[in-house]
Design a protein around this motif. Structure first.
Motif, PDB file in Angstrom:
ATOM      1  N   LYS A 438       0.804  -1.258  -0.070  1.00  0.00           N
ATOM      2  CA  LYS A 438       0.129  -0.195  -0.038  1.00  0.00           C
ATOM      3  C   LYS A 438       0.838   1.104  -0.075  1.00  0.00           C
ATOM      4  CE  LYS A 438      -4.108  -2.242   2.131  1.00  0.00           C
ATOM      5  NZ  LYS A 438      -4.849  -2.411   0.789  1.00  0.00           N
ATOM      6  N   GLY A 439       1.914   1.189  -0.816  1.00  0.00           N
ATOM      7  CA  GLY A 439       2.864   2.385  -1.041  1.00  0.00           C
ATOM      8  C   GLY A 439       3.711   2.575  -0.041  1.00  0.00           C
ATOM      9  N   ARG A 440       4.157   1.619   0.980  1.00  0.00           N
ATOM     10  CA  ARG A 440       5.116   1.597   2.035  1.00  0.00           C
ATOM     11  C   ARG A 440       6.425   1.132   1.287  1.00  0.00           C
ATOM     12  NH1 ARG A 440       2.597   1.073   7.754  1.00  0.00           N
ATOM     13  NH2 ARG A 440       0.814   2.632   7.672  1.00  0.00           N
ATOM     14  N   GLY A 441       6.517   0.227   0.348  1.00  0.00           N
ATOM     15  CA  GLY A 441       7.468  -0.409  -0.036  1.00  0.00           C
ATOM     16  C   GLY A 441       7.670  -1.913   0.630  1.00  0.00           C
ATOM     17  N   GLY A 442       8.303  -1.923   1.768  1.00  0.00           N
ATOM     18  CA  GLY A 442       8.459  -3.200   2.365  1.00  0.00           C
ATOM     19  C   GLY A 442       9.457  -4.253   1.564  1.00  0.00           C
ATOM     20  N   HIS A 443       8.772  -5.134   0.894  1.00  0.00           N
ATOM     21  CA  HIS A 443       9.404  -6.069   0.251  1.00  0.00           C
ATOM     22  C   HIS A 443       9.575  -5.842  -1.189  1.00  0.00           C
ATOM     23  CE1 HIS A 443      10.566  -8.730   3.657  1.00  0.00           C
ATOM     24  NE2 HIS A 443       9.073  -8.641   3.900  1.00  0.00           N
ATOM     25  N   GLY A 444       9.016  -4.736  -1.641  1.00  0.00           N
ATOM     26  CA  GLY A 444       9.200  -4.181  -3.009  1.00  0.00           C
ATOM     27  C   GLY A 444      10.580  -3.463  -3.117  1.00  0.00           C
ATOM     28  N   HIS A 445      10.828  -3.542  -4.400  1.00  0.00           N
ATOM     29  CA  HIS A 445      11.999  -2.859  -4.825  1.00  0.00           C
ATOM     30  C   HIS A 445      11.903  -1.578  -5.942  1.00  0.00           C
ATOM     31  CE1 HIS A 445      14.820  -6.369  -4.296  1.00  0.00           C
ATOM     32  NE2 HIS A 445      14.048  -5.963  -3.157  1.00  0.00           N
ATOM     33  N   ASN A 446      12.857  -0.698  -6.006  1.00  0.00           N
ATOM     34  CA  ASN A 446      12.591   0.507  -7.041  1.00  0.00           C
ATOM     35  C   ASN A 446      12.601  -0.136  -8.573  1.00  0.00           C
ATOM     36  OD1 ASN A 446      11.959   2.871  -6.174  1.00  0.00           O
ATOM     37  ND2 ASN A 446      14.065   3.333  -5.734  1.00  0.00           N
ATOM     38  N   ASP A 447      11.632  -1.003  -9.051  1.00  0.00           N
ATOM     39  CA  ASP A 447      11.842  -1.664 -10.288  1.00  0.00           C
ATOM     40  C   ASP A 447      10.750  -1.654 -11.235  1.00  0.00           C
ATOM     41  OD1 ASP A 447       9.835  -2.806  -8.762  1.00  0.00           O
ATOM     42  OD2 ASP A 447      10.730  -5.026  -8.538  1.00  0.00           O
TER      43      ASP A 447
END
Length: 647
Positions: A438-447
């Motif tokens: 939900k827009g916090r990043g967490g386990h996501g990357h700048n990809d």
């Protein structure tokens, strides 16, 4: 979680965490943890009969001798290796002497002394050694005991049962409840799920009362700890899902034996479906935007919903629909070689680790899903996995069909933010969604608009992966960055600024995203405003075209600005790739194929090295190509990647 962090949350969460924190302080001061252990031991040991109620995860329609002979022999061989001290951790085998040091990262010869679990801190910078707590955590998840229990089902050898008993006894003694590095709610949850599976296997074997009693004791302690440390917050992720699954299994098995277990069970049942819909986008993509974590959380809910159905609880149709969508997403992002791309964080976690597949092979989860939904379109392999026999039984598994995909097809998960294009030998995927959680990043990357590409069964362009969390914080941040993905960078800036150790700013939100599939090609396009924060605002649009017959990829970037800027397009190649530059063309060589990357004439090409990580904790050096261009005003740049004839 400290007071400052707690106070930043919504009021109900603040109250929940405040009460939890106060209770934990009381437990510590009154020595609750030290007192509960002998009480549980007394209750289990004084029971007239070994408590053998099952969790309902495994079926009764299964006998170990029903599985294929080859699978039996593989299981026995793996068990023998484990008993002799050879244990796999993150797909790497290590030799362990007994007694095992459960609080040590053996690679760095670093140990954490036993103390109250709230007293540890893992995010240390500038370490003299690259120690990482996830290694003792992974070993302490105890999944390696499952193959030994399976072998005992088949052979009933005393040394096999003795090994399980010895490991469990030593782990329990070395890790008093609440007072070792291995007592963290997520670790307790995953270990619980593994030990429940171990217990189900042993309940079907002979002469196991003593070790089952030990398991009963350990599992009750896990439930008591977890119930008092549930990871409830405002935006909950895989940790809370793991908590719920563990509490459900513990409650299902022990609610007739231990009074508090009824509370665990009811809490999990009440919240399970609601939480599932909070964490999965309706088209099936997990909101943390990591392919690895998507698999793990699907496993949690697949287990939970199966147990709930077997308990006679009815699930909502929309729940089953979204779960099936989630499984179809895993199938659709799977490559022709049956491995999944490494997009987002990858901690190589799974609660079905013992099917003798690599950590990036999610086909065993798909096989379980295929049996759950009775839909052979979800099963993509002919091989039958051990977990399938145990969870669904011999008859259902033997009658399972399989599906393959040979035609050129694309899959657009519009809400989840992924597009995949593939055929029998070629594969492309790109991330066209928000950063995750939900827009916090967490386990996501700048990809955003980064991609992976496979040609003729060979990985060409890959995601570098995620080597570590706490071992090397600088490298962890680097591997989440824009420059470490196959996107476009402006003036060396991040597409979206990093926030702390985990967060990414939610400013690079995709817009004008389209995905078109025709009879001859697939076309994917999208924009983002991540670089509009620069003094001279920059807008970026990227368009991919993939041709059906040749799988030729054309990537076109349009950059809109006013002032001069320097852009870099980073392309990370698989570790097995050889590269050679000739003018504006890079020749790409594998063992059996040759491809070429062609770029525009006003771009400078250079080759550099980067760290590639196929699994958590493993790294190697590979080659990346950096395409650098100086621009001013609206500029269009382009590159193509296409296969040449075999050589």
């Amino acid at each position: 979680m400290n007071i400052k962090t707690i106070l930043s949350k919504p009021l109900p969460v603040v109250w929940y965490r405040f009460v939890q924190l106060v209770k934990l302080k009381v437990y510590f001061k009154t020595k609750f943890w030290q007192k509960i252990e002998p009480k549980v031991h007394q209750k289990v040991s004084k029971s007239k009969k070994t408590w053998n109620a099952k969790s309902l995860l495994f079926t009764n329609d299964f006998s170990a001798t029903d599985i294929p002979e080859m699978l039996q022999q593989q299981t026995i061989s793996e068990a023998n290796n484990i008993i002799n001290g050879t244990i796999s951790v993150f797909d790497v085998t290590y030799k362990f002497a007994q007694p095992i040091s459960w609080n040590t990262d053996w690679r760095a010869d670093y140990s954490w002394k036993n103390k109250y679990f709230k007293g540890y801190s893992f995010y240390e910078k500038n370490k003299a050694k690259e120690f990482d707590v996830k290694f003792p955590w992974e070993l302490s998840r105890l999944s390696f005991l499952i193959p030994v229990a399976r072998a005992y089902q088949l052979e009933a050898k005393k040394d096999q049962l003795a090994y399980i008993q010895e490991i469990l006894s030593d782990w329990k003694t070395s890790n008093p409840i609440g007072f070792s590095v291995n007592w963290y709610p997520m670790e307790v949850s995953v270990r619980t799920i593994n030990l429940i599976q171990l217990r189900e296997i042993l309940l079907e074997a002979i002469d196991t009362d003593e070790v089952v009693n030990l398991l009963n004791e350990i599992l009750l302690l896990h439930g008591i700890f977890l119930w008092r440390n549930v990871e409830f917050t405002d935006i909950r992720g895989n940790h809370y899902s793991a908590n719920l699954t563990a509490l459900l299994l513990l409650g299902s098995a022990f609610k007739g034996f231990y009074a508090e277990a009824k509370t665990w069970y009811n809490y999990a049942v009440k919240r399970m479906e609601k939480e599932f819909h909070l964490q999965f986008i309706p088209d099936g993509v997990n909101f943390e935007k990591s392919i690895s974590y998507h698999r793990l959380v699907v496993e949690f809910y697949l287990i939970s919903f199966l147990v709930m159905q077997r308990a006679g609880l009815k699930l909502e149709e929309k729940t089953l629909k979204v779960l099936k969508n989630a499984c179809e997403f895993t199938r659709d992002v799977t490559k022709p070689n049956q491995l999944t791309p490494i997009i987002g964080d990858n901690d190589s976690a799974s609660v079905f680790l013992n099917d003798q597949v690599s950590l990036n092979d999610h086909t065993n989860m798909l096989q379980l899903a295929s049996l759950f939904f009775q839909d052979e379109k979800l099963n993509t392999v002919n091989e039958k996995y051990h977990s399938a026999y145990e969870v669904f039984g011999t008859k259902a598994t033997e009658n399972l069909g399989v599906t393959t995909q040979n035609t050129f097809a694309s899959y657009y998960y519009k809400e989840g933010g992924f597009v995949t294009v593939k055929d029998a030998q070629n594969y492309f995927i790109t991330d066209v969604g928000e950063v995750g959680m939900k827009g916090r990043g967490g386990h996501g990357h700048n990809d955003l608009y980064s991609f992976e590409l496979m040609l003729d069964g060979n990985d060409i362009i890959v995601d570098p992966g995620c080597y570590t969390y706490t071992g090397d914080l600088a490298l962890k941040t680097k591997m989440k960055s824009t420059a470490y993905h196959n996107g476009l960078e402006v003036d060396g800036e991040e597409m979206a600024p990093m926030i702390g150790n985990w967060g990414i700013s939610n400013i690079a939100q995709p817009f004008d995203v389209t995905a078109e599939h025709t009879t001859t090609k697939a076309i994917i396009s999208g924009k983002h405003p991540g670089y509009q924060r620069l003094e001279d605002a920059v807008t970026h649009q990227r368009t991919f075209e993939i041709e059906k017959n040749s799988f030729k990829l054309t990537c076109t970037d349009v950059i809109t600005c006013e002032s001069p800027h320097k852009i870099a397009r980073n392309l990370h190649f698989d570790e097995k790739i050889g590269l050679e530059i000739k003018e504006n063309t890079i020749f790409i060589k594998t063992n059996n194929t040759s491809s070429k990357l062609t770029v525009d004439d006003f771009t400078t090409i250079r080759i550099a090295e980067y760290t590639f990580s196929a699994n958590y904790g493993s790294k190697t050096t590979a080659k990346k190509v950096i395409l650098e261009t100086e621009i001013k005003g609206t500029t269009t740049v382009q590159f193509t990647i296409e296969e040449e004839k075999q050589f």
